[in-house]
Design an enzyme around this catalytic site. Structure first.
Site, mmCIF file in Angstrom:
data_model
loop_
_atom_site.group_PDB
_atom_site.id
_atom_site.type_symbol
_atom_site.label_atom_id
_atom_site.label_comp_id
_atom_site.label_asym_id
_atom_site.label_seq_id
_atom_site.Cartn_x
_atom_site.Cartn_y
_atom_site.Cartn_z
ATOM 1 N N ASP A 103 0.845 -1.186 0.000
ATOM 2 C CA ASP A 103 0.000 0.000 0.000
ATOM 3 C C ASP A 103 0.888 1.246 0.000
ATOM 4 O O ASP A 103 1.785 1.365 -0.836
ATOM 5 C CB ASP A 103 -0.964 -0.070 1.189
ATOM 6 C CG ASP A 103 -2.021 1.017 1.195
ATOM 7 O OD1 ASP A 103 -3.000 0.916 0.438
ATOM 8 O OD2 ASP A 103 -1.850 1.978 1.969
ATOM 9 N N HIS A 292 -7.227 -6.510 -0.936
ATOM 10 C CA HIS A 292 -6.143 -5.547 -0.774
ATOM 11 C C HIS A 292 -5.161 -5.921 0.325
ATOM 12 O O HIS A 292 -3.975 -5.623 0.234
ATOM 13 C CB HIS A 292 -6.735 -4.167 -0.464
ATOM 14 C CG HIS A 292 -5.712 -3.081 -0.354
ATOM 15 N ND1 HIS A 292 -4.972 -2.648 -1.433
ATOM 16 C CD2 HIS A 292 -5.297 -2.344 0.715
ATOM 17 C CE1 HIS A 292 -4.154 -1.684 -1.047
ATOM 18 N NE2 HIS A 292 -4.329 -1.485 0.251
#
Length: 331
Positions: A103, A292
């Site tokens: 991320d 994610h």
């Protein structure tokens, strides 16, 4: 996990909280977390890397947990975030480093690879791809594309607004992020808030126990969301300060991982397509049925890919001459 050591080191004008594991003579591997996460998001990778002979360094990034959280937005620009890790590598005498990021940690890792082409010898990034410096700031592009509808990056721009919403109930916020990744892709009016209309799931995902969640909550409660959100408020400053990196390629052997259900894959489809042009020594893997939070959702697969990549990418044994000079104090 009981063999993890904690240290607090003074670097780049802040106190950086670090968790360290593995043999002292092992090759350094840095694990950089993203938003809104913490060092504990690498809980499955730390023991696997340490068992393979690596010396693992897991910082609480600037603004998170026990690491300093300066108040000014400009204190969170990308080159400053990179400098936190660079100065820590200096402190420990690291000369041959594997850099791993997820991320926002991946964004920092990409740029560290550009800034440190010699001592960062291998790179692993997850969820956020890289295709070079944009022609204009990302936030400028977002304002044009989302002039009439909600966008979370634009929502994060106004100081004080998002932190009030996300900080009102930290546990609820984290549970929503962990279980409803589409919260970032919702189609709603530009005047809406991020969590508006999102229903809290009844149970945690399988990859996050109540004990794990408690660590995340404690981390975000320590300094709140202002520091983490300030990372998003530097897109224009980042673009201005990284002009000298325009046109540079990431030359290190690189592994990029993404889940097939990761909303970033939708948001960054063009970047994913162009990435091999900027990262010529690139391997990629898409994990099926994965969102994610890739290193948690499919920790064993990530570990196998990570260790397999490092086993072939590194030019020498995992246990050779020492490349750390560890002098900072232990807590």
């Amino acid at each position: 996990m009981s063999e993890i050591q904690h240290q607090q080191v003074a670097v780049n004008g802040i106190d950086l909280s670090l968790y360290i594991a593995g043999p002292e003579r092992g090759r350094p591997v840095w694990l950089l977390h993203g938003f809104p996460e913490c060092w504990h998001s690498w809980r499955e990778q730390i023991p696997a890397l340490a068992a393979a002979g690596y010396r693992v360094f897991v910082p609480e990034m600037r603004g998170y947990g026990q690491t300093s959280a300066p108040p000014d937005i400009a204190d969170y620009d990308l080159l400053t975030l990179c400098a936190d890790i660079q100065r820590a590598m200096d402190l420990f005498g690291h000369r041959d480093v594997v850099m791993v990021g997820h991320d926002w940690g991946a964004v920092v890792a990409w740029h560290l690879a550009l800034l440190e082409p010699v001592r960062i010898t291998s790179l692993v990034t997850m969820s956020v791809p890289y295709a070079g410096r944009a022609k204009r700031p990302v936030v400028e592009i977002m304002r044009q594309l989302y002039a009439d509808r909600f966008n979370y990056i634009l929502y994060f721009q106004e100081s004080g607004v998002a932190e009030r919403e996300l900080g009102a109930d930290i546990e609820r916020t984290l549970r929503l992020f962990m279980q409803d990744e589409d919260v970032f892709l919702q189609q709603k009016p530009v005047t809406a808030t991020l969590l508006e209309g999102v229903v809290l799931p009844r149970k945690l995902p399988d990859w996050c126990s109540p004990q794990d969640l408690a660590v995340y909550v404690k981390t975000l409660a320590a300094g709140g969301f202002r520091g983490p959100l300030n990372w998003y408020r530097n897109f224009e400053r980042n673009w201005q300060r990284t002009e000298f990196l325009a046109g540079k390629q990431v030359q290190q052997p690189t592994l990029f991982l993404i889940g097939d259900r990761d909303p970033v894959g939708v948001l960054e489809a063009h970047t994913l397509k162009r990435m091999p042009e900027v990262v010529p020594n690139l391997q990629q893997a898409v994990l099926e049925n994965c969102g994610h939070w890739i290193q948690n959702e499919q920790g064993q697969k990530v570990n196998a890919l990570l260790l397999g990549f490092l086993g072939t990418a590194l030019s020498r044994s995992l246990r050779t001459q020492p490349n750390t000079l560890e002098t900072p104090r232990s807590e």
